[in-house]
Design a protein around this motif. Structure first.
Motif, PDB file in Angstrom:
ATOM      1  N   CYS A   1      57.367 119.906  21.561  1.00 31.03           N
ATOM      2  CA  CYS A   1      58.400 119.593  22.556  1.00 31.03           C
ATOM      3  C   CYS A   1      59.754 119.304  21.903  1.00 31.03           C
ATOM      4  O   CYS A   1      60.800 119.441  22.549  1.00 31.03           O
ATOM      5  N   GLU A   2      59.741 118.893  20.622  1.00 27.03           N
ATOM      6  CA  GLU A   2      60.994 118.568  19.928  1.00 27.03           C
ATOM      7  C   GLU A   2      61.597 119.788  19.238  1.00 27.03           C
ATOM      8  O   GLU A   2      62.724 119.718  18.736  1.00 27.03           O
ATOM      9  N   HIS A   3      60.854 120.886  19.222  1.00 25.06           N
ATOM     10  CA  HIS A   3      61.316 122.053  18.468  1.00 25.06           C
ATOM     11  C   HIS A   3      61.545 123.281  19.346  1.00 25.06           C
ATOM     12  O   HIS A   3      62.145 124.253  18.862  1.00 25.06           O
ATOM     13  N   HIS A   4      61.088 123.248  20.589  1.00 22.77           N
ATOM     14  CA  HIS A   4      61.185 124.434  21.428  1.00 22.77           C
ATOM     15  C   HIS A   4      61.731 124.087  22.814  1.00 22.77           C
ATOM     16  O   HIS A   4      61.490 123.004  23.345  1.00 22.77           O
ATOM     17  N   SER A   5      62.430 125.053  23.372  1.00 23.73           N
ATOM     18  CA  SER A   5      62.839 124.989  24.772  1.00 23.73           C
ATOM     19  C   SER A   5      61.850 125.822  25.582  1.00 23.73           C
ATOM     20  O   SER A   5      61.608 126.993  25.264  1.00 23.73           O
ATOM     21  N   VAL A   6      61.267 125.212  26.606  1.00 23.73           N
ATOM     22  CA  VAL A   6      60.189 125.864  27.351  1.00 23.73           C
ATOM     23  C   VAL A   6      60.508 125.901  28.840  1.00 23.73           C
ATOM     24  O   VAL A   6      60.990 124.912  29.412  1.00 23.73           O
ATOM     25  N   THR A   7      60.241 127.025  29.444  1.00 24.12           N
ATOM     26  CA  THR A   7      60.262 127.135  30.907  1.00 24.12           C
ATOM     27  C   THR A   7      58.962 127.790  31.353  1.00 24.12           C
ATOM     28  O   THR A   7      58.289 128.476  30.583  1.00 24.12           O
ATOM     29  N   LEU A   8      58.608 127.554  32.602  1.00 27.20           N
ATOM     30  CA  LEU A   8      57.464 128.227  33.213  1.00 27.20           C
ATOM     31  C   LEU A   8      57.986 129.159  34.302  1.00 27.20           C
ATOM     32  O   LEU A   8      58.690 128.734  35.222  1.00 27.20           O
ATOM     33  N   LYS A   9      57.638 130.428  34.176  1.00 32.03           N
ATOM     34  CA  LYS A   9      58.099 131.439  35.123  1.00 32.03           C
ATOM     35  C   LYS A   9      57.070 131.613  36.225  1.00 32.03           C
ATOM     36  O   LYS A   9      55.882 131.802  35.950  1.00 32.03           O
ATOM     37  N   ASP A  10      57.526 131.545  37.480  1.00 35.13           N
ATOM     38  CA  ASP A  10      56.588 131.702  38.595  1.00 35.13           C
ATOM     39  C   ASP A  10      56.578 133.142  39.107  1.00 35.13           C
ATOM     40  O   ASP A  10      57.275 134.017  38.578  1.00 35.13           O
ATOM     41  N   ARG A  11      55.791 133.393  40.138  1.00 37.96           N
ATOM     42  CA  ARG A  11      55.602 134.761  40.631  1.00 37.96           C
ATOM     43  C   ARG A  11      56.859 135.364  41.233  1.00 37.96           C
ATOM     44  O   ARG A  11      56.981 136.588  41.341  1.00 37.96           O
ATOM     45  N   SER A  12      57.806 134.513  41.648  1.00 38.86           N
ATOM     46  CA  SER A  12      59.055 135.036  42.214  1.00 38.86           C
ATOM     47  C   SER A  12      60.093 135.316  41.135  1.00 38.86           C
ATOM     48  O   SER A  12      61.199 135.772  41.436  1.00 38.86           O
ATOM     49  N   GLY A  13      59.763 135.029  39.865  1.00 40.72           N
ATOM     50  CA  GLY A  13      60.677 135.306  38.768  1.00 40.72           C
ATOM     51  C   GLY A  13      61.548 134.138  38.355  1.00 40.72           C
ATOM     52  O   GLY A  13      62.327 134.251  37.408  1.00 40.72           O
ATOM     53  N   VAL A  14      61.433 133.007  39.048  1.00 33.60           N
ATOM     54  CA  VAL A  14      62.245 131.839  38.707  1.00 33.60           C
ATOM     55  C   VAL A  14      61.628 131.124  37.511  1.00 33.60           C
ATOM     56  O   VAL A  14      60.410 130.914  37.459  1.00 33.60           O
ATOM     57  N   GLU A  15      62.461 130.750  36.549  1.00 30.23           N
ATOM     58  CA  GLU A  15      62.016 129.988  35.391  1.00 30.23           C
ATOM     59  C   GLU A  15      62.339 128.511  35.596  1.00 30.23           C
ATOM     60  O   GLU A  15      63.498 128.147  35.802  1.00 30.23           O
ATOM     61  N   HIS A  16      61.319 127.687  35.534  1.00 33.78           N
ATOM     62  CA  HIS A  16      61.463 126.257  35.787  1.00 33.78           C
ATOM     63  C   HIS A  16      61.435 125.498  34.462  1.00 33.78           C
ATOM     64  O   HIS A  16      60.463 125.598  33.700  1.00 33.78           O
ATOM     65  N   PRO A  17      62.485 124.737  34.153  1.00 33.96           N
ATOM     66  CA  PRO A  17      62.554 124.027  32.872  1.00 33.96           C
ATOM     67  C   PRO A  17      61.510 122.919  32.766  1.00 33.96           C
ATOM     68  O   PRO A  17      61.224 122.207  33.732  1.00 33.96           O
ATOM     69  N   LEU A  18      60.951 122.771  31.552  1.00 38.30           N
ATOM     70  CA  LEU A  18      59.938 121.764  31.273  1.00 38.30           C
ATOM     71  C   LEU A  18      60.493 120.764  30.275  1.00 38.30           C
ATOM     72  O   LEU A  18      61.104 121.136  29.277  1.00 38.30           O
ATOM     73  N   ARG A  19      60.295 119.475  30.539  1.00 35.72           N
ATOM     74  CA  ARG A  19      60.759 118.414  29.651  1.00 35.72           C
ATOM     75  C   ARG A  19      59.611 117.432  29.402  1.00 35.72           C
ATOM     76  O   ARG A  19      58.746 117.235  30.258  1.00 35.72           O
ATOM     77  N   ALA A  20      59.630 116.766  28.262  1.00 38.37           N
ATOM     78  CA  ALA A  20      58.662 115.722  27.935  1.00 38.37           C
ATOM     79  C   ALA A  20      59.392 114.400  27.769  1.00 38.37           C
ATOM     80  O   ALA A  20      60.499 114.358  27.221  1.00 38.37           O
ATOM     81  N   ASP A  21      58.781 113.293  28.255  1.00 36.67           N
ATOM     82  CA  ASP A  21      59.407 111.983  28.077  1.00 36.67           C
ATOM     83  C   ASP A  21      58.787 111.276  26.875  1.00 36.67           C
ATOM     84  O   ASP A  21      57.934 111.819  26.167  1.00 36.67           O
ATOM     85  N   LEU A  22      59.211 110.031  26.632  1.00 33.03           N
ATOM     86  CA  LEU A  22      58.761 109.321  25.436  1.00 33.03           C
ATOM     87  C   LEU A  22      57.268 109.007  25.468  1.00 33.03           C
ATOM     88  O   LEU A  22      56.670 108.729  24.431  1.00 33.03           O
TER      89      LEU A  22
END
Length: 839
Positions: free
Chosen positions: A727-748
């Protein structure tokens, strides 16, 4: 060590009876309004008394689910349901909404309250808050492990707080914390907090890492946990002192309820041993299974919790495909004794990670054994398309006719109600009528003819008990018979039977029932309006001298620094929500003195029993105030600095808002994100609107979850101790079936939040909100750079100052956001269907 209560689900009468027939100590159920399973058949409000009478006759408790948020215009209907529940003898109501707790304590003080898992209770502070609201039991979040439960019990003892704890032991697991999932609301205006979850967690997603799709083979269900099956840890739960074990499944059928209730009943009464032939694993898998695990109870293992390979019902894994022969024969490797009639399913892999695999399945029509672990079989009926089935494909047993038949019978097994003891006295003298008296009332029956001298069989105890004791099906049992007879007397059997029938007729009005429950209150529906007025006095609209202002929430130091040069803008305060605790002091140093109300900090949404440390960096940073998100923060931070309650407190009606303001001394409360614009305006009309904060622009937090996608799919580890912190080294999104990419974040705390990739704006409703008296509106940033931060803040500041029309802001946002913007939950829409009570 006493057995905990076994609590089973009941979506309808058949399931309720199946639960009782198979050993449930209590059942929970909903009526057709105000419950978190709107898709269940549910009960009607007029059936409540019948349901509770039937349960109590069998010494089983009944809990009514009221586990949703309630809106301002629904409080009178909610009060009517509480009154009906108390009048029907409901043993407890399971409640999510803080305002409903307040209402119930005043309206129906003798009705027990249980804090729902939708209250997101994860700590001793959460339990204490529920206790202060009048809850007599709490249902803990599913994310707590056995170690957490043990630690929590010790913390409650240290507080001298005796609170029975309830935990889920079986059934579907939500990937997000219950009460904190806004996915269905944001994407489809179907709120999970209103019983209308669309199960977006069961859909396929594509993992995008640093802008590049990451191939995961057949793993596509990245947010779909396996089902919970805690029977292996029942001894631990008993040892820890858990009061109630809850089975999920109000949408399931009676065979599921029967099979699962039976497995846990046996586990509690006799003990379970996986080595024994009657191991319930198969029983539970055939009832319903997406794969079974102990969930979070044995600690975190993200890769095991969510394997990502399927999200539908599968049943036991029974083999592996070896090859497809001509004419539709399948060769599989299996040790199972498969028989004609068994239902099997396989999967044909799809090329796209966003496309569910095709299911290929049917009944076994013919089976031949080719070797010790090799079978040849044909599925049907009819011709199946077996093309592109790959060798190595898993084979699942989805149906077993003998299992189905057994548990259908078990679900329909009748259960007799417990008869109530009947105490009688018989008096008689020669040539006088026989007198039959009920000892605990004024009921007396006289024979229609005088007693005669007995020639052969006189009336004696044996004969009278035989005739008067024939009470089968009446709900009464002859418990005691006193005799006061002089001499040998005779009365025809037909007359004794008539007297017995007449006695039962007169006793009907007494309605046999268990010992009376605590007295019901005398409140009626007519009392509700005045009571609501007392709990939430009307607020006369008054022009506020306070100018409207912005609260800006930033999620990086870069965004914070970008705000410093902005001048002449109505920014009251800036809230910093930062992933790294080491950045908090720097944020306070950067922001202090630049805005009238200063620089505030926001912590995590969840605090577990071992996470008191997570509050220390917030305290040491000494900000000007806090945006508080849970009971631990309310308890620790409100004495230190001004605090505003965030949306995660789920304040959806005036009663909830007032309780948070008064009980915790908050400056303001952020309105629940489950409200549409009209409901938000209704809420503002019921409280001092200047103490209500509304979020005008944000990327809605969809899933807030203990499941770490980074660990599960970007590492070989099982939790934060060995994942390597991707989580500290990569930017991640999850792409859904409609093509939208949703950003993912982690807390402490390694909890993940998936944000809606499309921003939501309520700017079109800004004039109405200001007219209603709202003075603080929030603008939340996510991943904006410095230039975008300044542009967006200026845009909303102009709207707030009247320099730019709301419609123009909407148009500008649609242009500047890559995916445009949506009105999302802030659409204006009609009344909520989920609050309508059918009669």
């Amino acid at each position: 060590m006493t057995n905990p209560e076994l609590l089973s689900p009941a979506g309808d009468w058949d399931c309720l009876k199946a639960a009782v027939a198979n050993g449930a100590d209590a059942v929970y159920f909903g009526v057709d309004a105000f419950n978190a399973r709107q898709r269940a058949e549910n009960f009607r409000i007029e059936e409540l008394a019948e349901v509770m009478t039937w349960l109590h006759e069998r010494q089983v408790k009944g809990f009514l689910t009221f586990n949703v948020l309630v809106f301002s215009d629904e409080l009178e209907r909610a009060a009517a349901l509480l009154i009906a529940a108390e009048g029907a003898g409901v043993d407890a109501v399971i409640v999510q909404d803080v305002g409903i707790c307040r209402l119930a304590r005043t309206l129906v003080p003798n009705l027990a309250l249980h804090g729902s898992t939708q209250m997101s209770i994860t700590s001793a502070a959460g339990v204490a808050q529920a206790a202060s609201l009048g809850c007599e039991r709490v249902v803990l979040a599913r994310e707590l492990a056995l170690n957490d439960l043990e630690r929590l019990q010790g913390q409650l003892q240290a507080r001298h707080l005796a609170m029975p704890l309830e935990v889920f032991v079986h059934g579907a697991l939500c990937v997000a914390y219950s009460g904190q999932c806004l996915t269905s609301e944001s994407l489809g205006q179907r709120s999970a907090n209103r019983g209308e979850c669309a199960q977006a967690c069961r859909l396929p997603y594509e993992l995008i890492v640093d802008g590049v799709p990451r191939p995961l083979g057949d793993q596509r269900y990245l947010l779909s946990p396996q089902d919970l099956a805690a029977w292996p840890v029942l001894p631990d739960l008993q040892r820890i002192g858990i009061a109630s074990l809850k089975i999920e499944g109000r949408l399931k059928d009676p065979t599921y309820v029967a099979a699962v209730t039976d497995a846990y009943r046996r586990g509690l009464d006799q003990g379970l041993d996986a080595a024994e032939p009657d191991d319930p694993q198969r029983q539970l898998e055939l009832a319903f299974s997406r794969g079974l695990s102990t969930g979070w109870l044995q600690g975190v293992n993200h890769r095991q919790l969510v394997h990502g390979r399927w999200s539908k019902k599968r049943g036991p894994l029974v083999g592996q495909l070896l090859q497809v022969d001509r004419r539709g024969w399948l060769q599989i490797r299996s040790r199972e004794a498969l028989r004609p009639g068994h239902g099997l399913v396989l999967e044909r892999r799809s090329a796209s990670p966003l496309e569910p695999p095709d299911e290929v399945g049917g009944r076994v029509m013919v089976v031949e054994r080719l070797g010790r672990e090799r079978l040849r079989l044909k599925l049907g009926p009819g011709r199946l398309n077996l093309r592109d089935l790959s060798a190595g494909a898993s084979v699942w047993l989805t149906s077993d006719p003998s299992w189905d038949s057994h548990w259908q019978r078990a679900a329909q097994r009748p259960t007799a109600g417990q008869s109530i003891g009947l105490q009688l006295r018989v008096r008689g003298r020669l040539d006088q009528p026989l007198l039959l008296e009920y000892l605990h009332g004024e009921t007396r029956i006289r024979s229609s003819m005088p007693l005669q001298a007995a020639q052969q069989r006189p009336l004696d105890r044996q004969r009278l008990e035989e005739q008067l004791g024939r009470l089968g099906g009446s709900g009464w049992l002859l418990e005691r018979l006193e005799l006061d007879l002089e001499g040998d007397l005779f009365l025809p059997v037909a007359e004794l039977n008539r007297m017995r029938r007449e006695l039962l007729k007169q006793l009907q009005s007494l309605e046999p029932s268990p010992p009376p429950s605590p007295a019901s209150s005398t409140r009626t529906a007519a009392d509700v309006p005045s009571l609501l007025q007392q709990l939430s006095p009307s607020i006369a609209p008054q022009p506020s001298m306070e100018e409207p202002s912005l609260v800006v929430l930033v999620r990086s130091l870069g965004q914070l620094e970008a705000l410093i040069p902005l001048s002449g803008l109505p920014i009251a305060s800036v809230v910093a929500e930062l992933e790294q605790p080491r950045d908090l002091r720097e944020a306070v140093a950067i922001g202090r003195g630049h805005w009238p109300d200063g620089l505030w900090l926001a912590g995590a949404r969840i605090t577990r029993p071992d996470e008191a440390w997570s509050l220390e960096p917030l305290i040491r940073a000494r900000p000007d105030g806090y945006l508080v998100r849970n009971a631990d923060q309310l308890e620790r931070l409100t004495p230190l600095a001004p605090c505003v309650g965030d949306f995660s407190l789920n304040a959806a009606n005036p009663l909830s808002v007032r309780w948070y303001l008064e009980h915790w001394g908050l400056e303001r409360v952020t309105a629940s994100y489950d409200l549409n614009l009209q409901q938000l305006l209704d809420l503002a009309a019921g409280v001092d609107a200047s103490r209500l904060e509304a979020t005008l622009h944000q990327h809605m937090p969809l899933f807030h979850m203990d499941h770490c996608v980074f660990c599960a799919f970007l590492s070989e580890g099982h939790d934060h101790t060995d994942c390597g912190r991707p989580c500290e080294h990569h930017s991640v999104t999850l792409k859904d079936r409609s093509g939208v990419e949703h950003p993912l974040r982690a807390d402490l705390g390694c909890r993940n939040t998936l944000f809606n990739g499309t921003a939501q704006t309520g700017v079109e409703g800004l004039p109405a909100l200001l007219q209603a008296g709202v003075r603080q509106v929030r603008l939340e940033l996510l991943d904006e750079d410095a230039a975008s931060t300044q542009r967006r803040v200026r845009l909303y500041a102009d709207a707030l100052l009247g320099r730019r029309a709301s419609g123009e802001v909407w148009s500008q946002e649609r242009v500047h956001h890559q995916l445009g913007v949506t009105r999302g939950s802030l659409r204006v829409k009609g009344p909520e269907r989920t609050s309508q009570i059918s009669r």
